[in-house]
Enzyme design. Structure first.
Site, PDB file in Angstrom:
ATOM      1  N   ASP A  26       0.855  -1.181   0.000  1.00  0.00           N
ATOM      2  CA  ASP A  26       0.000   0.000   0.000  1.00  0.00           C
ATOM      3  C   ASP A  26       0.892   1.231   0.000  1.00  0.00           C
ATOM      4  OD1 ASP A  26      -2.740   1.152   0.207  1.00  0.00           O
ATOM      5  OD2 ASP A  26      -1.909   2.039   2.014  1.00  0.00           O
ATOM      6  N   GLU A  59       0.830   5.759   0.458  1.00  0.00           N
ATOM      7  CA  GLU A  59       0.134   7.015   0.731  1.00  0.00           C
ATOM      8  C   GLU A  59       0.822   8.091  -0.097  1.00  0.00           C
ATOM      9  OE1 GLU A  59      -2.575   7.047   2.283  1.00  0.00           O
ATOM     10  OE2 GLU A  59      -2.491   5.120   3.326  1.00  0.00           O
ATOM     11  N   GLU A  82      -6.354  17.975   2.038  1.00  0.00           N
ATOM     12  CA  GLU A  82      -7.337  16.883   1.964  1.00  0.00           C
ATOM     13  C   GLU A  82      -6.678  15.538   2.237  1.00  0.00           C
ATOM     14  OE1 GLU A  82     -10.495  14.864  -1.219  1.00  0.00           O
ATOM     15  OE2 GLU A  82      -9.101  16.430  -1.868  1.00  0.00           O
ATOM     16  N   HIS A 136      -4.673  10.533   5.815  1.00  0.00           N
ATOM     17  CA  HIS A 136      -3.594   9.683   6.337  1.00  0.00           C
ATOM     18  C   HIS A 136      -2.841  10.303   7.508  1.00  0.00           C
ATOM     19  CE1 HIS A 136      -1.079  12.321   3.938  1.00  0.00           C
ATOM     20  NE2 HIS A 136      -1.482  11.784   2.780  1.00  0.00           N
ATOM     21  N   HIS A 163      -5.662   6.236   7.553  1.00  0.00           N
ATOM     22  CA  HIS A 163      -4.969   5.388   6.591  1.00  0.00           C
ATOM     23  C   HIS A 163      -3.478   5.438   6.888  1.00  0.00           C
ATOM     24  CE1 HIS A 163      -8.205   4.646   3.530  1.00  0.00           C
ATOM     25  NE2 HIS A 163      -8.751   5.609   4.244  1.00  0.00           N
ATOM     26  N   ASP A 193      -2.288  -0.646   6.594  1.00  0.00           N
ATOM     27  CA  ASP A 193      -3.226  -1.059   5.551  1.00  0.00           C
ATOM     28  C   ASP A 193      -2.719  -2.284   4.795  1.00  0.00           C
ATOM     29  OD1 ASP A 193      -4.900   0.939   6.283  1.00  0.00           O
ATOM     30  OD2 ASP A 193      -4.768   2.095   4.431  1.00  0.00           O
TER      31      ASP A 193
END
Length: 242
Positions: free
Chosen positions: A14, A16, A64, A69, A165, A170
């Site tokens: 995963d 970010e 945003e 995260h 997140h 994750d």
């Protein structure tokens, strides 16, 4: 669709990023990776090996994205740039099958970062196979929500630590979801694991998961069973009767 992979070694991955634009096109708005989390699965067993890095993107993170995260500009200011972590990351994923949820998104960002290296790095698919767990979920559960939280609820997986997140968390949760969704692994732990404890490569099942439904045999089925045992007994001792 064949949901069972033949890959011996898989890397559940995963990322970010600096921005939350939907889909692979986000990279074309100039967004960069700020966190990578990977866990290793070999022969459908979590090995305990992982790769995890926070990355300085050398640009501002969208507000945003921060609300999703929680990774701030101040936090990544002293972290390595992608070029510094790239050799170890490439070594970790090389030859593996990458499993990611909405894999096109993660792979497009990885390819973008590799393209900025000097010398230019490979495309992800040149060194890895790629499997999209979201596509598997859509195949198994058409018309339903198939994000990670929905799948955790559906399969009774504990995701109570997932307040924000985070790439490594994750990836760990996705590993649990993927293994159960595609047939499970050899050992399960029904425990009250506390936040921060190591799972030891064991799938974490939620304490509030629904009880399994027990279906008893009908009278007709029991009668047919007894008739079958009568036939077995005629040919010798029937071990299913005292």
């Amino acid at each position: 669709m064949n949901i069972i992979s033949n890959a011996k070694r898989q890397v559940i991955l995963d990322t970010e990023t600096t921005g939350m634009n939907q889909g692979a096109g986000a990279v074309y708005f100039g967004h960069r990776i700020i966190e990578i989390g990977c866990v290793e699965v070999v022969n459908r067993k979590l090995t305990g090996r992982h790769f995890h890095e926070y990355i300085n993107p050398m640009q501002a993170i969208d507000e945003e994205a921060i609300t999703v995260h929680g990774i701030t500009n101040e936090f990544v200011a002293d972290k390595p740039v992608f070029a510094q972590i790239a050799p170890a990351f490439l070594e970790f994923i090389d030859g593996a099958e990458i499993v990611a949820h909405n894999a096109n998104f993660d792979v497009s960002f990885m390819d973008h970062e590799f393209s900025l290296l000097t010398p230019k790095g490979p495309k992800t698919t040149d060194i890895c196979q790629v499997l999209d767990s979201l596509e598997i979920a859509k195949f198994l559960h058409p018309g339903q929500k198939n994000n990670l939280d929905a799948l955790c609820k559906r399969y009774g997986i504990d995701n109570s630590r997932r307040e924000l997140h985070g790439a490594l968390l994750d990836a760990e949760i996705l590993a649990d979801v993927y293994l159960i969704m595609t047939g499970g692994q050899t050992k399960f732990e029904l425990s009250n694991e506390k936040p921060g404890q190591e799972s030891g490569g064991i799938i974490r099942l939620a304490n509030n998961r629904p009880n399994l439904k027990v279906i008893g045999a009908s009278a007709d089925e029991l009668n047919m069973h007894e008739q079958r045992l009568d036939l077995v007994e005629k040919s010798g001792q029937c071990i299913w009767r005292g």
